[in-house]
Design a protein around this motif. Structure first.
Motif, PDB file in Angstrom:
ATOM      1  N   MET A   1       0.829  -1.187   0.000  1.00 24.38           N
ATOM      2  CA  MET A   1       0.000   0.000   0.000  1.00 24.38           C
ATOM      3  C   MET A   1       0.874   1.250   0.000  1.00 24.38           C
ATOM      4  SD  MET A   1      -3.199   0.957   2.464  1.00 24.38           S
ATOM      5  CE  MET A   1      -4.250  -0.307   1.837  1.00 24.38           C
ATOM      6  N   LEU A   2       1.959   1.184   0.718  1.00 19.03           N
ATOM      7  CA  LEU A   2       2.855   2.337   0.726  1.00 19.03           C
ATOM      8  C   LEU A   2       3.580   2.493  -0.612  1.00 19.03           C
ATOM      9  CD1 LEU A   2       4.279   2.186   4.346  1.00 19.03           C
ATOM     10  CD2 LEU A   2       2.516   3.682   3.437  1.00 19.03           C
ATOM     11  N   GLY A   3       3.655   1.404  -1.359  1.00 21.65           N
ATOM     12  CA  GLY A   3       4.212   1.488  -2.706  1.00 21.65           C
ATOM     13  C   GLY A   3       3.369   2.370  -3.607  1.00 21.65           C
ATOM     14  N   TRP A   4       2.048   2.299  -3.430  1.00 19.17           N
ATOM     15  CA  TRP A   4       1.150   3.169  -4.186  1.00 19.17           C
ATOM     16  C   TRP A   4       1.369   4.627  -3.823  1.00 19.17           C
ATOM     17  CZ3 TRP A   4      -1.609   1.963  -8.297  1.00 19.17           C
ATOM     18  CH2 TRP A   4      -1.902   0.630  -8.536  1.00 19.17           C
ATOM     19  N   VAL A   5       1.629   4.882  -2.548  1.00 16.55           N
ATOM     20  CA  VAL A   5       1.873   6.254  -2.097  1.00 16.55           C
ATOM     21  C   VAL A   5       3.105   6.820  -2.800  1.00 16.55           C
ATOM     22  CG1 VAL A   5       2.469   7.693  -0.116  1.00 16.55           C
ATOM     23  CG2 VAL A   5       0.745   5.914   0.124  1.00 16.55           C
ATOM     24  N   PHE A   8       2.297   7.552  -6.485  1.00 18.67           N
ATOM     25  CA  PHE A   8       1.549   8.786  -6.690  1.00 18.67           C
ATOM     26  C   PHE A   8       2.405  10.019  -6.412  1.00 18.67           C
ATOM     27  CE2 PHE A   8      -2.302   6.125  -6.471  1.00 18.67           C
ATOM     28  CZ  PHE A   8      -2.938   6.603  -7.600  1.00 18.67           C
ATOM     29  N   LEU A   9       3.326   9.930  -5.453  1.00 14.54           N
ATOM     30  CA  LEU A   9       4.211  11.064  -5.195  1.00 14.54           C
ATOM     31  C   LEU A   9       5.153  11.316  -6.367  1.00 14.54           C
ATOM     32  CD1 LEU A   9       5.063  10.612  -1.409  1.00 14.54           C
ATOM     33  CD2 LEU A   9       3.615  12.347  -2.457  1.00 14.54           C
ATOM     34  N   VAL A  10       5.660  10.252  -6.962  1.00 15.84           N
ATOM     35  CA  VAL A  10       6.542  10.395  -8.121  1.00 15.84           C
ATOM     36  C   VAL A  10       5.763  10.985  -9.295  1.00 15.84           C
ATOM     37  CG1 VAL A  10       7.874   9.109  -9.853  1.00 15.84           C
ATOM     38  CG2 VAL A  10       8.169   8.607  -7.417  1.00 15.84           C
ATOM     39  N   ALA A  12       3.187  12.901  -9.070  1.00 12.09           N
ATOM     40  CA  ALA A  12       2.940  14.306  -8.747  1.00 12.09           C
ATOM     41  C   ALA A  12       4.181  15.160  -9.002  1.00 12.09           C
ATOM     42  CB  ALA A  12       2.507  14.437  -7.292  1.00 12.09           C
ATOM     43  N   LEU A  13       5.343  14.651  -8.643  1.00  8.93           N
ATOM     44  CA  LEU A  13       6.574  15.406  -8.874  1.00  8.93           C
ATOM     45  C   LEU A  13       6.831  15.617 -10.364  1.00  8.93           C
ATOM     46  CD1 LEU A  13       8.965  13.887  -6.196  1.00  8.93           C
ATOM     47  CD2 LEU A  13       8.073  16.211  -6.275  1.00  8.93           C
ATOM     48  N   ILE A  14       6.661  14.555 -11.143  1.00  4.01           N
ATOM     49  CA  ILE A  14       6.898  14.667 -12.580  1.00  4.01           C
ATOM     50  C   ILE A  14       5.872  15.603 -13.217  1.00  4.01           C
ATOM     51  CG2 ILE A  14       6.879  13.371 -14.753  1.00  4.01           C
ATOM     52  CD1 ILE A  14       8.066  11.005 -13.163  1.00  4.01           C
ATOM     53  N   ALA A  15       4.604  15.455 -12.820  1.00  5.68           N
ATOM     54  CA  ALA A  15       3.563  16.323 -13.376  1.00  5.68           C
ATOM     55  C   ALA A  15       3.798  17.772 -12.978  1.00  5.68           C
ATOM     56  CB  ALA A  15       2.189  15.861 -12.891  1.00  5.68           C
ATOM     57  N   GLY A  16       4.254  17.998 -11.753  1.00  7.68           N
ATOM     58  CA  GLY A  16       4.544  19.358 -11.316  1.00  7.68           C
ATOM     59  C   GLY A  16       5.692  19.975 -12.082  1.00  7.68           C
ATOM     60  N   LEU A  17       6.719  19.174 -12.362  1.00  9.82           N
ATOM     61  CA  LEU A  17       7.857  19.685 -13.132  1.00  9.82           C
ATOM     62  C   LEU A  17       7.471  20.012 -14.569  1.00  9.82           C
ATOM     63  CD1 LEU A  17      10.755  17.374 -11.882  1.00  9.82           C
ATOM     64  CD2 LEU A  17      10.466  19.815 -11.451  1.00  9.82           C
ATOM     65  N   LEU A  18       6.529  19.240 -15.109  1.00  3.58           N
ATOM     66  CA  LEU A  18       6.117  19.464 -16.499  1.00  3.58           C
ATOM     67  C   LEU A  18       5.008  20.501 -16.619  1.00  3.58           C
ATOM     68  CD1 LEU A  18       6.193  15.803 -17.827  1.00  3.58           C
ATOM     69  CD2 LEU A  18       7.896  17.598 -18.160  1.00  3.58           C
ATOM     70  N   GLY A  19       4.516  21.010 -15.492  1.00  2.00           N
ATOM     71  CA  GLY A  19       3.527  22.074 -15.543  1.00  2.00           C
ATOM     72  C   GLY A  19       2.079  21.629 -15.478  1.00  2.00           C
ATOM     73  N   ALA A  24      -0.891  17.034 -10.708  1.00  4.59           N
ATOM     74  CA  ALA A  24       0.011  16.992  -9.550  1.00  4.59           C
ATOM     75  C   ALA A  24      -0.784  17.121  -8.252  1.00  4.59           C
ATOM     76  CB  ALA A  24       1.053  18.087  -9.649  1.00  4.59           C
ATOM     77  N   GLY A  25      -1.731  18.038  -8.213  1.00  2.00           N
ATOM     78  CA  GLY A  25      -2.540  18.226  -7.013  1.00  2.00           C
ATOM     79  C   GLY A  25      -3.392  17.014  -6.706  1.00  2.00           C
ATOM     80  N   ALA A  26      -3.993  16.435  -7.743  1.00  2.00           N
ATOM     81  CA  ALA A  26      -4.816  15.242  -7.551  1.00  2.00           C
ATOM     82  C   ALA A  26      -3.973  14.070  -7.069  1.00  2.00           C
ATOM     83  CB  ALA A  26      -5.533  14.888  -8.848  1.00  2.00           C
ATOM     84  N   SER A  27      -2.779  13.927  -7.621  1.00  2.00           N
ATOM     85  CA  SER A  27      -1.900  12.828  -7.212  1.00  2.00           C
ATOM     86  C   SER A  27      -1.468  12.985  -5.761  1.00  2.00           C
ATOM     87  CB  SER A  27      -0.662  12.764  -8.113  1.00  2.00           C
ATOM     88  OG  SER A  27      -1.034  12.448  -9.425  1.00  2.00           O
ATOM     89  N   ILE A  28      -1.190  14.196  -5.343  1.00  2.00           N
ATOM     90  CA  ILE A  28      -0.812  14.435  -3.954  1.00  2.00           C
ATOM     91  C   ILE A  28      -1.965  14.088  -3.015  1.00  2.00           C
ATOM     92  CG2 ILE A  28      -0.324  16.278  -2.285  1.00  2.00           C
ATOM     93  CD1 ILE A  28       2.131  15.448  -3.701  1.00  2.00           C
ATOM     94  N   GLU A  29      -3.182  14.482  -3.381  1.00  2.00           N
ATOM     95  CA  GLU A  29      -4.345  14.190  -2.539  1.00  2.00           C
ATOM     96  C   GLU A  29      -4.583  12.692  -2.429  1.00  2.00           C
ATOM     97  OE1 GLU A  29      -6.004  16.281  -0.600  1.00  2.00           O
ATOM     98  OE2 GLU A  29      -4.573  17.780  -1.280  1.00  2.00           O
TER      99      GLU A  29
END
Length: 57
Positions: A1-5, A8-10, A12-19, A24-29
């Motif tokens: 389960m923590l693998g899914w976390v 999703f964080l990765v 979010a980071l990639i989506a945030g870097l690409l704009g 990114a916000g949905a992945s963080i939530e």
């Protein structure tokens, strides 16, 4: 389960870097929700194991 976390964080980071702020916000939530569910399940499991104890033969 923590693998899914972590996944999703990765994402979010990639989506945030690409704009892609929305993704990114949905992945963080989603990562936060899964993380708290994992913590709650761990705590419930720990409390149940404490109360059950060891069975005597």
């Amino acid at each position: 389960m923590l693998g899914w976390v972590v996944t999703f964080l990765v994402v979010a980071l990639i989506a945030g870097l690409l704009g892609f702020g929305g993704i990114a916000g949905a992945s963080i939530e989603i990562a936060k929700i899964i993380f708290f569910i994992a913590i709650i399940l761990f705590l419930v499991s720990a409390v149940i194991s404490i109360f059950r104890g060891r069975s005597r033969v």
